[in-house]
Write a protein that holds these residues in place. Structure first.
Motif: not given
Length: 175
Positions: A20-32
């Motif tokens: 779940l945490l990696m999914a949030a990080v993945s979204d963050f990095y995609d946007e970044l």
């Protein structure tokens, strides 16, 4: 609870809390990564690209430090970090910097005698340290000043120096 979901429902989509945490990080990095690509396309000037990228990174680290440290912290010290999804996400993001530097080298703005990995480590490591330090200070933050100060020091080391027409300090010329 805040999302009004049963814990079991969450585990239908995510294997565990780390997923779940990696999914949030993945979204963050995609946007970044998307935003980084956008800010370096605004102006063809190498220094402007670096400035825009530094401002974006500083602000995002400042805003999202709890997520970044929680998600990335355990991986960074691992001997197997390069095999993780976190590494792939980070690598895709920092490739934007690498492209800016390669373009800067090709057009003569950035010194070709320096390793891109060293420049990258100094750029992101320095900005992240400045952002973490800024979060710890109680006084209000002028992020523009922080980034400009950092870039002044960083670019002094990587930017190509104008030719001095063969003059040296012994000739009385200022280099």
């Amino acid at each position: 609870r805040q999302a009004n979901l049963a814990e079991g429902t969450v585990y239908l989509y995510f294997k565990n809390k780390q997923a779940l945490l990696m999914a949030a990080v993945s979204d963050f990095y995609d946007e970044l990564t998307h935003d980084a690509q956008s800010v370096v396309q605004v102006d063809p000037d190498t220094l402007t690209k670096l400035t825009n990228l530094a401002r974006l990174h500083f602000e995002r680290v400042l805003d999202e430090w709890p997520l970044i440290s929680e998600a990335m912290g355990p991986y960074l010290s691992s001997a197997r970090y390069r095999e993780t999804e976190a590494f792939v996400l980070n690598r895709r993001y920092v490739e934007v910097f690498d492209l800016v530097v390669r373009d800067g080298i090709n057009c003569g703005d950035i010194r070709a005698d320096l390793e891109i990995s060293t420049m990258r480590n100094a750029f992101y490591g320095g900005l992240e340290h400045c952002a973490r330090s800024a979060r710890l200070r109680a006084k209000s933050l002028d992020s523009g000043f922080e980034v400009e100060d950092f870039l002044s020091i960083f670019t002094a080391g990587i930017m190509a120096r104008p030719e001095t027409s063969g003059k040296s300090l012994d000739d009385g010329a200022l280099l």
